[in-house]
Scaffold this active site. Structure first.
Site, short mmCIF file in Angstrom:
data_model
loop_
_atom_site.label_atom_id
_atom_site.label_comp_id
_atom_site.label_asym_id
_atom_site.label_seq_id
_atom_site.Cartn_x
_atom_site.Cartn_y
_atom_site.Cartn_z
N ASP A 44 0.86 -1.18 0.00
CA ASP A 44 0.00 0.00 0.00
C ASP A 44 0.90 1.23 0.00
O ASP A 44 1.49 1.58 1.00
CB ASP A 44 -0.92 0.00 1.22
CG ASP A 44 -1.96 -1.09 1.14
OD1 ASP A 44 -2.34 -1.45 0.01
OD2 ASP A 44 -2.40 -1.58 2.18
N ASP A 62 -7.65 -0.20 -4.69
CA ASP A 62 -8.57 0.48 -3.77
C ASP A 62 -9.03 1.82 -4.35
O ASP A 62 -10.19 2.20 -4.24
CB ASP A 62 -7.89 0.74 -2.42
CG ASP A 62 -7.47 -0.54 -1.72
OD1 ASP A 62 -8.08 -1.59 -1.99
OD2 ASP A 62 -6.53 -0.48 -0.91
#
Length: 87
Positions: A44, A62
């Site tokens: 991430d 995402d």
């Protein structure tokens, strides 16, 4: 998406973003769960925050899901508004 020939381009585009992000997350989960090809998972790497406080940490999958949902809601609102004006 299969039945979206009569839908607006924004509607189709938003569903494509949601599907693409979801597939990206599913592929990541499968590769991580079964330890395929020494894959250790998505990093991430989009980190939004100030100093030690983090608002949101996410990856591109995402982001595309979130953007797709926002665009989908916009397409529903604009379609509803146009239909109400026609009546």
């Amino acid at each position: 998406l299969i039945n979206s020939k009569d839908s607006s381009k924004l509607h189709t585009f938003s569903l494509s973003f949601i599907l693409g992000g979801a597939l990206g997350n599913i592929i990541d989960r499968v590769f991580t769960a079964f330890n395929l090809m020494d894959y250790t998972g998505v990093i991430d790497f989009i980190d939004i925050g100030i100093n030690q406080y983090r608002f949101y940490i996410f990856n591109f999958a995402d982001f595309f899901i979130s953007l797709g949902i926002i665009l989908y809601l916009i397409s529903i609102i604009t379609t509803k508004t146009v239909n109400e004006q026609k009546n």
